[in-house]
Scaffold this motif. Structure first.
Motif, PDB file in Angstrom:
ATOM      1  N   LYS A  49       9.399  -3.997  -5.387  1.00 52.00           N
ATOM      2  CA  LYS A  49      10.671  -4.700  -5.173  1.00 52.00           C
ATOM      3  C   LYS A  49      10.439  -6.033  -4.459  1.00 52.00           C
ATOM      4  O   LYS A  49       9.740  -6.084  -3.444  1.00 52.00           O
ATOM      5  N   PHE A  55       0.412  -4.201   5.028  1.00 50.96           N
ATOM      6  CA  PHE A  55      -0.186  -5.529   4.861  1.00 50.96           C
ATOM      7  C   PHE A  55      -1.227  -5.880   5.929  1.00 50.96           C
ATOM      8  O   PHE A  55      -2.031  -6.776   5.743  1.00 50.96           O
ATOM      9  N   ALA A  80      -0.944  -7.366  -1.184  1.00 53.40           N
ATOM     10  CA  ALA A  80       0.024  -6.816  -2.153  1.00 53.40           C
ATOM     11  C   ALA A  80      -0.644  -6.678  -3.522  1.00 53.40           C
ATOM     12  O   ALA A  80      -0.515  -5.644  -4.198  1.00 53.40           O
TER      13      ALA A  80
HETATM   14  P1  NAD Z   1       8.042  -1.511  -2.105  1.00 54.03           P
HETATM   15  O1  NAD Z   1       6.812  -0.767  -1.778  1.00 54.03           O
HETATM   16  O2  NAD Z   1       8.203  -2.101  -3.461  1.00 54.03           O
HETATM   17  O3  NAD Z   1       8.146  -2.638  -0.991  1.00 54.03           O
HETATM   18  C1  NAD Z   1       9.160  -3.565  -0.964  1.00 54.03           C
HETATM   19  C2  NAD Z   1       8.992  -4.426   0.291  1.00 54.03           C
HETATM   20  O4  NAD Z   1       7.792  -5.197   0.208  1.00 54.03           O
HETATM   21  C3  NAD Z   1      10.131  -5.410   0.444  1.00 54.03           C
HETATM   22  O5  NAD Z   1      10.439  -5.497   1.828  1.00 54.03           O
HETATM   23  C4  NAD Z   1       9.562  -6.728  -0.045  1.00 54.03           C
HETATM   24  O6  NAD Z   1      10.125  -7.813   0.596  1.00 54.03           O
HETATM   25  C5  NAD Z   1       8.092  -6.595   0.277  1.00 54.03           C
HETATM   26  N1  NAD Z   1       7.254  -7.287  -0.713  1.00 54.03           N
HETATM   27  C6  NAD Z   1       7.345  -7.180  -2.055  1.00 54.03           C
HETATM   28  N2  NAD Z   1       6.380  -7.913  -2.644  1.00 54.03           N
HETATM   29  C7  NAD Z   1       5.685  -8.504  -1.651  1.00 54.03           C
HETATM   30  C8  NAD Z   1       4.572  -9.375  -1.634  1.00 54.03           C
HETATM   31  N3  NAD Z   1       3.977  -9.775  -2.767  1.00 54.03           N
HETATM   32  N4  NAD Z   1       4.101  -9.792  -0.421  1.00 54.03           N
HETATM   33  C9  NAD Z   1       4.681  -9.385   0.725  1.00 54.03           C
HETATM   34  N5  NAD Z   1       5.739  -8.548   0.769  1.00 54.03           N
HETATM   35  C10 NAD Z   1       6.235  -8.112  -0.406  1.00 54.03           C
HETATM   36  O7  NAD Z   1       9.283  -0.560  -1.720  1.00 54.03           O
HETATM   37  P2  NAD Z   1      10.569   0.021  -2.437  1.00 54.03           P
HETATM   38  O8  NAD Z   1      11.544  -1.053  -2.736  1.00 54.03           O
HETATM   39  O9  NAD Z   1      11.035   1.139  -1.595  1.00 54.03           O
HETATM   40  O10 NAD Z   1      10.034   0.644  -3.809  1.00 54.03           O
HETATM   41  C11 NAD Z   1      10.026  -0.068  -5.029  1.00 54.03           C
HETATM   42  C12 NAD Z   1      11.121   0.412  -5.965  1.00 54.03           C
HETATM   43  O11 NAD Z   1      10.991   1.807  -6.192  1.00 54.03           O
HETATM   44  C13 NAD Z   1      12.541   0.301  -5.404  1.00 54.03           C
HETATM   45  O12 NAD Z   1      13.030  -1.001  -5.374  1.00 54.03           O
HETATM   46  C14 NAD Z   1      13.282   1.239  -6.309  1.00 54.03           C
HETATM   47  O13 NAD Z   1      13.536   0.631  -7.570  1.00 54.03           O
HETATM   48  C15 NAD Z   1      12.269   2.375  -6.435  1.00 54.03           C
HETATM   49  N6  NAD Z   1      12.500   3.462  -5.458  1.00 54.03           N
HETATM   50  C16 NAD Z   1      12.760   4.703  -5.953  1.00 54.03           C
HETATM   51  C17 NAD Z   1      12.995   5.761  -5.098  1.00 54.03           C
HETATM   52  C18 NAD Z   1      13.284   7.102  -5.657  1.00 54.03           C
HETATM   53  O14 NAD Z   1      13.693   7.991  -4.907  1.00 54.03           O
HETATM   54  N7  NAD Z   1      13.098   7.298  -6.944  1.00 54.03           N
HETATM   55  C19 NAD Z   1      12.959   5.577  -3.700  1.00 54.03           C
HETATM   56  C20 NAD Z   1      12.678   4.292  -3.207  1.00 54.03           C
HETATM   57  C21 NAD Z   1      12.433   3.257  -4.097  1.00 54.03           C
END
Ligand code: NAD
Length: 276
Positions: free
Chosen positions: A233, A199, A216
């Motif tokens: 997420k 960010f 984002a």
């Molecule tokens: P992400 O990149 O989605 O980031 C999530 C983080 O960003 C959280 O801390 C959230 O509070 C913050 N955030 C979200 N929207 C925001 C916004 N608009 N402004 C500011 N901050 C914001 O990371 P993630 O959760 O690791 O990945 C997304 C999804 O992918 C997971 O929830 C899961 O479903 C999946 N995932 C899969 C694997 C896999 O091995 N297949 C691994 C990790 C995650």
């Protein structure tokens, strides 16, 4: 730009934006996030057995369907086979256990979560059985590198519908994406926001100012314009909304290229070649 993506097999199209629920606590927290997302128009939820929140996700789905007045057919639900459950019989049992926890009759997509070298072919056979018997809408993989996908191809005629991998501007996954595109495997980006680590990045802050959007939203729009499905997420209603509101602006070629140039092949998650 397409708001949903056709899969190479399966019964439904995959909505280009889904809600991810990694690290979201089971119970009210995950229930509220899923209900809020569905209320706002999300139709795609991404969970996994190892997130230990499938029960709450299931409750959220049922509540969300009622509030949004939609049916199960309108939703696309994904879960994943954990490493400890890999193998033929154990993968089938793990799928049934996920359904039980979610309270669903079937999933729209079931993924092998990580490539466990000595078991993934057997696990894939199990997913193939579930698919051929019509017990799951589509099957795919996650965290597979090209060589893992090649191993599957040598051992099965069923091409995974998707490969869900870490992806953001510091890890563009260009080679993997072109292999997947050649083989009709839909790319899904996990950590599309690099788990919050981008960010303050200067180029992204600049582009965000230029288009009058948040960083984002710029990140998510960049993924969509490069043809990736995203599953950001959040449990906060305003962020769930912000992450879904990325269809009414466009990044120029110049802005896309400046973001592309940030690639450093840098992961925030584990390397699939030494994680099992
Ligand atoms: P992400 O990149 O989605 O980031 C999530 C983080 O960003 C959280 O801390 C959230 O509070 C913050 N955030 C979200 N929207 C925001 C916004 N608009 N402004 C500011 N901050 C914001 O990371 P993630 O959760 O690791 O990945 C997304 C999804 O992918 C997971 O929830 C899961 O479903 C999946 N995932 C899969 C694997 C896999 O091995 N297949 C691994 C990790 C995650």
């Amino acid at each position: 730009m397409k708001q949903s993506i056709e899969l190479n097999h399966g019964q439904k199209v995959l909505p280009a934006i889904g809600l991810g629920v990694f690290k979201v606590e089971d119970g009210d927290t995950v229930i509220d996030a899923v209900v809020e997302a569905i209320r706002q128009g999300y139709r795609h939820i991404d969970t996994a057995a190892v997130y230990e929140n499938e029960e709450g996700v299931g409750v959220g789905i049922r509540k969300g369907m009622e509030i949004a007045n939609i049916s199960r057919d309108d939703l696309f639900i994904t879960s994943k086979l954990w490493n400890a459950d890999q193998g033929y019989e154990s993968a089938i049992a793990a799928y049934e256990a996920s359904l039980e926890r979610l309270g669903l009759e079937q999933l729209d997509l079931y993924l092998i979560h990580w490539p466990v070298e000595d078991k993934m072919v057997e696990s894939w056979r199990a997913l193939e059985t579930l698919y051929r018997e019509g017990r799951v809408g589509a099957v795919g993989v996650s965290n597979f590198q090209i060589h893992h996908l090649e191993t599957l191809a040598e051992n099965s005629d069923l091409v995974p519908a998707v490969n869900q991998v870490e992806r953001h501007p510091l890890l563009r996954q260009t080679e993997l994406a072109s292999y997947m595109s050649e083989h009709g495997i839909v790319p899904v980006a996990w950590a599309p926001l690099m788990q919050g680590g981008l960010f303050e990045e200067q180029t992204l802050v600049e582009v965000a100012k230029e288009v009058n959007r948040s960083v984002a939203q710029v990140l998510l729009r960049w993924h969509l314009q490069t043809g990736w499905v995203i599953i950001p997420k959040s449990i906060k209603p305003h962020r769930i909304a912000e992450n879904f509101d990325v269809h009414d602006f466009e990044l120029t070629n110049d802005q896309m290229e400046r973001i592309d140039a940030l690639d450093q092949h840098k992961r925030v998650g584990p390397d699939p070649d030494d994680f099992d």
